[in-house]
Structures are given as C-alpha cells and as structure tokens.
Design a protein around this motif. Structure first.
Motif, PDB file in Angstrom:
ATOM      1  N   PHE A 160       0.804  -1.234   0.000  1.00 60.44           N
ATOM      2  CA  PHE A 160       0.000   0.000   0.000  1.00 60.44           C
ATOM      3  C   PHE A 160       0.833   1.279   0.000  1.00 60.44           C
ATOM      4  O   PHE A 160       0.255   2.374   0.048  1.00 60.44           O
ATOM      5  CB  PHE A 160      -0.918   0.014   1.228  1.00 60.44           C
ATOM      6  N   LEU A 164      -0.347  -2.739  -4.842  1.00 58.30           N
ATOM      7  CA  LEU A 164      -1.789  -2.563  -5.011  1.00 58.30           C
ATOM      8  C   LEU A 164      -2.133  -1.134  -5.424  1.00 58.30           C
ATOM      9  O   LEU A 164      -3.089  -0.916  -6.167  1.00 58.30           O
ATOM     10  CB  LEU A 164      -2.513  -2.938  -3.711  1.00 58.30           C
ATOM     11  N   VAL A 165      -1.360  -0.166  -4.937  1.00 59.68           N
ATOM     12  CA  VAL A 165      -1.596   1.230  -5.322  1.00 59.68           C
ATOM     13  C   VAL A 165      -1.328   1.401  -6.813  1.00 59.68           C
ATOM     14  O   VAL A 165      -2.111   2.042  -7.536  1.00 59.68           O
ATOM     15  CB  VAL A 165      -0.695   2.169  -4.498  1.00 59.68           C
ATOM     16  N   ASN A 166      -0.231   0.840  -7.293  1.00 57.85           N
ATOM     17  CA  ASN A 166       0.075   0.926  -8.731  1.00 57.85           C
ATOM     18  C   ASN A 166      -0.989   0.220  -9.563  1.00 57.85           C
ATOM     19  O   ASN A 166      -1.362   0.684 -10.647  1.00 57.85           O
ATOM     20  CB  ASN A 166       1.449   0.303  -9.005  1.00 57.85           C
ATOM     21  N   TRP A 167      -1.464  -0.901  -9.059  1.00 61.98           N
ATOM     22  CA  TRP A 167      -2.486  -1.651  -9.783  1.00 61.98           C
ATOM     23  C   TRP A 167      -3.772  -0.835  -9.901  1.00 61.98           C
ATOM     24  O   TRP A 167      -4.401  -0.755 -10.963  1.00 61.98           O
ATOM     25  CB  TRP A 167      -2.760  -2.967  -9.059  1.00 61.98           C
ATOM     26  N   ALA A 168      -4.165  -0.169  -8.797  1.00 62.47           N
ATOM     27  CA  ALA A 168      -5.382   0.651  -8.811  1.00 62.47           C
ATOM     28  C   ALA A 168      -5.217   1.842  -9.762  1.00 62.47           C
ATOM     29  O   ALA A 168      -6.141   2.196 -10.494  1.00 62.47           O
ATOM     30  CB  ALA A 168      -5.691   1.130  -7.393  1.00 62.47           C
ATOM     31  N   ARG A 169      -4.023   2.462  -9.762  1.00 64.40           N
ATOM     32  CA  ARG A 169      -3.781   3.590 -10.658  1.00 64.40           C
ATOM     33  C   ARG A 169      -3.863   3.142 -12.115  1.00 64.40           C
ATOM     34  O   ARG A 169      -4.434   3.835 -12.962  1.00 64.40           O
ATOM     35  CB  ARG A 169      -2.398   4.179 -10.384  1.00 64.40           C
ATOM     36  N   ARG A 224      -5.578   0.726 -13.360  1.00 63.34           N
ATOM     37  CA  ARG A 224      -6.970   0.456 -13.743  1.00 63.34           C
ATOM     38  C   ARG A 224      -7.724   1.754 -14.022  1.00 63.34           C
ATOM     39  O   ARG A 224      -8.556   1.808 -14.929  1.00 63.34           O
ATOM     40  CB  ARG A 224      -7.671  -0.328 -12.618  1.00 63.34           C
ATOM     41  N   ARG A 225      -7.414   2.801 -13.220  1.00 63.16           N
ATOM     42  CA  ARG A 225      -8.111   4.079 -13.428  1.00 63.16           C
ATOM     43  C   ARG A 225      -7.699   4.724 -14.745  1.00 63.16           C
ATOM     44  O   ARG A 225      -8.476   5.446 -15.363  1.00 63.16           O
ATOM     45  CB  ARG A 225      -7.807   5.036 -12.266  1.00 63.16           C
ATOM     46  N   GLU A 226      -6.435   4.474 -15.175  1.00 63.06           N
ATOM     47  CA  GLU A 226      -5.927   5.110 -16.395  1.00 63.06           C
ATOM     48  C   GLU A 226      -6.327   4.379 -17.666  1.00 63.06           C
ATOM     49  O   GLU A 226      -6.113   4.898 -18.761  1.00 63.06           O
ATOM     50  CB  GLU A 226      -4.401   5.206 -16.323  1.00 63.06           C
TER      51      GLU A 226
END
Length: 284
Positions: free
Chosen positions: A265, A272-277, A279-281
């Motif tokens: 985190f 997980l933070v990179n993964w969430a970013r 997905r948003r992009e």
C-alpha cells in the motif's frame, strides 16, 4: 485495553527489554537509511556476522563487546577490500567468503569456550535477561552512534546520493566510509543484545527499505524509519510476552509485517496502489 498495555510493565525484565529494544531499534533504523541508500545492505549483513569472533574474544578477555566487534568489523571490511583488490572475484562473492569464514571462526570459539554464561545468547539475543552493564553499554553506544549520525547527516546524505559532488566540494568520502563502517560495527553490538547476531541484519535493513517505499525525501525517510521501527518493536515485545514466543523473532516479524504493508500500500510504488492507478488510467 489499558490493562493489556500496563500488565507487562509490572515486571522489571519487560521494562528493561523495552528500553534496550527501543534504543537498538532506533539506532538501527537511522543507520539503515544510509545503508539502503548507498547500497550497503549486503555489507551490513557481512559485518553483523563477522563481529561474532570479536564479541566472543572480548567475552573471554573481559573486554567490552564493542572493542572486539569494532576490531573484527573493521578487519572484515579490510579483508573484503583486499580480496577484491587483489583478485578478479566480484564484491558479493568476496563478502560471502569473508563473512562466513569469520562467522564460522566465532562459532568455533564459542563452542570451545567454557562459560557459565550461555554464549548462544550472542547468536539469538537475550533481551529479557540483560544486566545493568548491558543496559549501560546499549545506552552509551546507541546514544553516541545516533548523535554522530545526526551531526554528520548532511555530509553522509550527500555522500549517499552523489559521491562525486561530495569529493568535488572537499568532503573526505574515504573518511565518511570508514565512519559509517565503524558505526555499523558499534550498532551491531547494540542490536545483538535485543535480537542476536543472526537477526541483526533485519533490524539494519528492514526499517530503511520500508521507509524508502513511503517517501522520496530523505529527511522524511529518516523520520518514517524511526516511527515504523518503534511501533514494530513495541508490537513485537507485547506479542512475545502474551504468546510466550521468541522476543527477537517477534520484533523482526513485526518489522517484516510493516514492510509488507508498505510493499502493498506504500504511496511510492506500492503494488496494489500501482495496480489501482493502472486500472483508473485504462480508457473505458
């Protein structure tokens, strides 16, 4: 909750353990930031193991542990440098050969030394049984190491990030290398009382890499490293008390858990933070 926190403090051995572990953890955490930034993590592992014969010989001669640890820590660094300079062996191989040889020498000395004290505590730590002399040694050496690191932090930081620039403005980088290695040997002496020589390397590396995942700024890295290691030390001590488990092992596991959280985190490249970013992009 308050009773849960205060109950261990009724015992003198726990208050001594908390004092020694916190001083060792903070000293290691501050030094670990420079070790990680310079790329000396493996050197920290090597020196932490190589001081074992020095500590054992100091015990036999009745000297302070710090004297033997410093002599063998500096000797290990000199040997590693000598092997690298006179052969084509790479640095990681030279470090592996030298520190394992010295560590084995320490094990042989301990096995052949008749003692009323279990010298195995040097390997695995015995923070619940520290004496007054041990506490004073940890307090004095830990205070000196932290004070020197904080006083020289600007030079050490420049040395860690841009050694060429440090040389260009007149800073003696060779002297800074010797200073850091000397402080590493002394810090190992402080930490071995808490977790033993085998787990010292975890206290020398884990706080620094955890803080590295939390911030890009080195001054904040120092602060986060200390905060994380203090919390982990207290969690480890209380866990070992209530579970009747190895104190050194519990402290190192708590630090490892903190690293795992930062790895998943952390704002600086947490998985997980990179993964969430990512997905948003992704365009819809």
């Amino acid at each position: 909750m308050i009773d849960w926190i205060l109950a261990p403090l009724q015992f003198e051995f726990m208050t001594r353990a908390i004092l020694v572990t916190l001083i060792a953890a903070v000293t290691c955490a501050i030094l670990s930031c420079w070790l990680v930034q310079i790329g000396w993590s493996l050197m920290g592992d090597a020196v932490s193991h190589a001081v074992l014969p020095g500590v054992a010989i100091s015990y036999i001669l009745g000297w302070p542990f710090a004297v033997g640890a410093f002599i063998f820590g500096a000797g290990a660094v000199a040997l590693i440098g000598g092997v690298r300079a006179t052969t084509k062996i790479k640095s990681d191989a030279a470090i592996g050969v030298v520190f394992t040889a010295l560590f084995a020498l320490g094990l042989v000395i301990i096995s052949k030394t008749p003692s009323q004290t279990d010298l195995g505590h040097i390997l695995f730590g015995n923070v619940l049984g520290v004496s007054d002399a041990d506490i004073w040694q940890v307090v004095v050496i830990g205070t000196i190491a932290c004070a020197v690191l904080l006083v020289k932090r600007r030079d050490l930081t420049l040395y860690a990030f841009d050694r060429g620039h440090a040389n260009a403005i007149g800073i003696n980088t060779r002297w800074l290398s010797i200073l850091l290695l000397g402080l590493l040997a002394l810090t190992v002496v402080v930490a071995l009382q808490a977790v033993g020589i085998i787990l010292v390397v975890a206290m020398l590396i884990t706080p620094g890499v955890t803080a590295y995942l939390l911030t890009k700024r080195f001054d904040r890295m120092l602060l986060y490293s200390v905060v994380v290691t203090v919390i982990a030390a207290l969690v480890g001590l209380y866990t070992s008390y209530y579970l009747d488990a190895s104190t050194g092992g519990a402290v190192v596991l708590a630090q490892s858990a903190a690293f795992a959280l930062a790895y998943l985190f952390g704002p600086r490249g947490g998985v997980l933070v990179n993964w969430a970013r990512a997905r948003r992009e992704v365009p819809a």
